[in-house]
Design a protein around this motif. Structure first.
Motif, short mmCIF file in Angstrom:
data_model
loop_
_atom_site.label_atom_id
_atom_site.label_comp_id
_atom_site.label_asym_id
_atom_site.label_seq_id
_atom_site.Cartn_x
_atom_site.Cartn_y
_atom_site.Cartn_z
N MET A 1 -4.65 6.54 -2.16
CA MET A 1 -5.29 5.24 -1.94
C MET A 1 -6.76 5.41 -1.58
O MET A 1 -7.59 4.56 -1.88
N TYR B 1 1.51 6.84 -6.76
CA TYR B 1 0.45 7.78 -7.12
C TYR B 1 0.88 9.22 -6.81
O TYR B 1 0.65 10.13 -7.61
N LEU C 1 0.82 -1.21 0.00
CA LEU C 1 0.00 0.00 0.00
C LEU C 1 0.86 1.26 0.00
O LEU C 1 0.56 2.23 -0.70
N ARG D 1 -4.54 11.22 0.75
CA ARG D 1 -3.97 9.98 0.22
C ARG D 1 -4.68 9.58 -1.06
O ARG D 1 -5.90 9.61 -1.15
N GLU E 1 0.90 4.06 -2.86
CA GLU E 1 0.65 5.47 -2.51
C GLU E 1 1.80 6.36 -2.99
O GLU E 1 1.57 7.43 -3.56
N GLU F 1 -8.55 5.74 -4.86
CA GLU F 1 -8.73 4.43 -5.49
C GLU F 1 -9.85 3.65 -4.81
O GLU F 1 -10.67 3.02 -5.48
#
Length: 451
Positions: A161, A39, A32, A159, A36, A164
């Motif tokens: 994530m 991204y 993760l 974030r 992150e 997403e």
């Protein structure tokens, strides 16, 4: 004694499970964190590239020399390509961001096609300067919106994530600063579309889709789409499940997507057809092919019969290959001995029984039209003289191709070799310029035999 052993084993088991869980949690967190970081890097790189892009486009407005303008526009093209790459690394699969990508594509196409031409002989005209000014203003708008999102991401420690997760769970409509900001960017860019469509200097790949508007014939119904799909599948069984969807709303052309599941053979055919004329864009028959009973020559015969049956005439084979138990054959149209490479049709043949299990006429439908093939201004011998002396020429002919700036050009086509490698070389039949050189793929080795 036994009780103590059992307790010890349980303790060891619990400890092992706890350690395994900890390791799994640790590895998951590592994945993760890596995602992150990727991204975050892609987004901040995108913001940076748009900053540079805006400045570079702005600087071209003050240039008047070919020696300054060509490298500057090449830089614009390079920066735009990097920005497109950054967009591709963001978790935007479920978030419409196509208008922004189209805008970047327009800048890339315009800058590349302008940079590679001789600006001494053909300098920028008033309309192209107007285009540059428009691109400069639009890049500035996008730059401003991206900076707002970037500021909020950094200030609030947001974030990607979470973006997403929101997209994956369908909760993107809830309050999400990043999604809201990117949607604002997309809306801003959407406002440019109508004005740009009137500007002929924009020649992005989007234009090729507009060629579907030139298709002839009446608009077909869903029922007719199903019957056409069945004719390609040669499906006579009554035990079939048929689904059809109407697609292409809001695009330059409409099409039907047809799915036919044959419950007797458990094979499924999927196909797209244009609404206008009912032309097949592509289709694929999903079934296993476990053995080879026919060779490439027999596959070619089957493919040629299939094309003739479905009114694809004046096509000739120019490339074929075998993959596992399937043959892939590429055909192009031919006019007076000139290969028309934009008119390409691909056919996939199953080598167990010779059935057509795949077909694509997308490029053909976009490009096919009546053409007047002009007489070359240079001879074949003059074109041969332009080729690298290290190349041994095996074959020669004429071909129409699309060059690097998106124009159709008549060329002499030469097939030649250097040692073990084979090349296809295109020499412009008017100017003698080397338009394109392609290295053909060599046969793949069977790696298990090399071990």
């Amino acid at each position: 004694m036994i009780r103590n052993i059992v307790i010890a084993l349980l303790v060891v088991g619990v400890a092992g499970t706890a350690f395994w869980g900890y390791q799994e949690h640790k590895e998951k967190n590592a994945v993760l964190i890596n995602a992150e970081n990727t991204y975050q890097r892609a987004f901040h790189d995108l913001s940076y590239q748009v900053d540079i892009l805006h400045d570079k486009v702005g600087s071209t407005l003050a240039m008047n020399s070919r020696y300054s303008l060509s490298p500057a526009l090449t830089d614009v093209w390079r920066i735009t390509s990097e920005a497109q790459s950054d967009v591709g690394q963001l978790p935007l699969t479920l978030l419409p961001f196509n208008k922004t990508e189209e805008f970047l594509s327009k800048i890339a196409d315009f800058s590349y096609k302008t940079a590679v031409r001789d600006l001494e002989k053909e300098p920028l005209n008033d309309q192209e300067y107007s285009t540059l000014q428009s691109l400069y203003a639009q890049a500035g708008d996008i730059q401003g919106e991206l900076r707002k999102v970037q500021y909020l991401v950094l200030k609030n420690h947001l974030r990607w994530m979470d973006v997403e997760m929101a997209l994956a769970t369908g909760k993107e409509n809830s309050d999400n600063t990043i999604i809201d900001g990117l949607e604002t960017v997309e809306k801003k860019v959407s406002g440019y579309g109508e004005a740009d469509e009137m500007n002929p200097t924009f020649t992005s790949s989007q234009q090729r889709d507009e060629n579907f508007k030139n298709l002839q014939g009446k608009t077909i119904t869903k029922k007719e789409a199903i019957e056409t799909a069945k004719s390609y599948a040669h499906s006579k069984s009554g035990n079939v499940e048929v689904k059809v969807e109407e697609n292409g709303k809001g695009s330059d052309y409409g099409f039907y997507s047809v799915s036919i599941l044959n419950k007797d053979s458990n094979s499924e055919l999927n196909m797209d057809l244009t609404k206008k004329g009912g032309y097949p864009i592509w289709y694929i028959n999903n079934r296993g092919v476990n053995k080879t009973n026919i060779d490439l020559n027999q596959a070619y015969t089957k493919a040629a019969e299939f094309l003739k049956e479905h009114d694809f005439s004046s096509l000739e084979l120019f490339e074929s290959a075998q993959y596992d138990n399937m043959a892939l054959l590429n055909f192009v149209s031919s006019v007076n001995g000139v290969k028309i490479y934009p008119d390409s049709v691909k056919v996939k043949i199953a080598l167990d029984d010779g059935a057509v299990i795949g077909f694509s006429a997308d490029e053909y439908l976009k490009s096919h039209k009546t053409r007047e093939i002009e007489t070359p201004k240079i001879s074949e011998k003059e074109a041969r003289d332009k080729i690298n002396q290290n190349v041994t020429i095996m074959e020669a002919g004429k071909a129409l191709i699309i060059n690097d700036i998106g124009k159709e050009v008549l060329c002499y086509e030469f097939l030649g070799t250097i040692k073990e490698d084979t090349y296809r070389i295109f020499i412009n039949a008017d100017t003698g310029q080397e338009e394109k050189v392609e290295k053909l793929k060599n046969s793949e080795p069977v790696y298990e035999n090399l071990i």
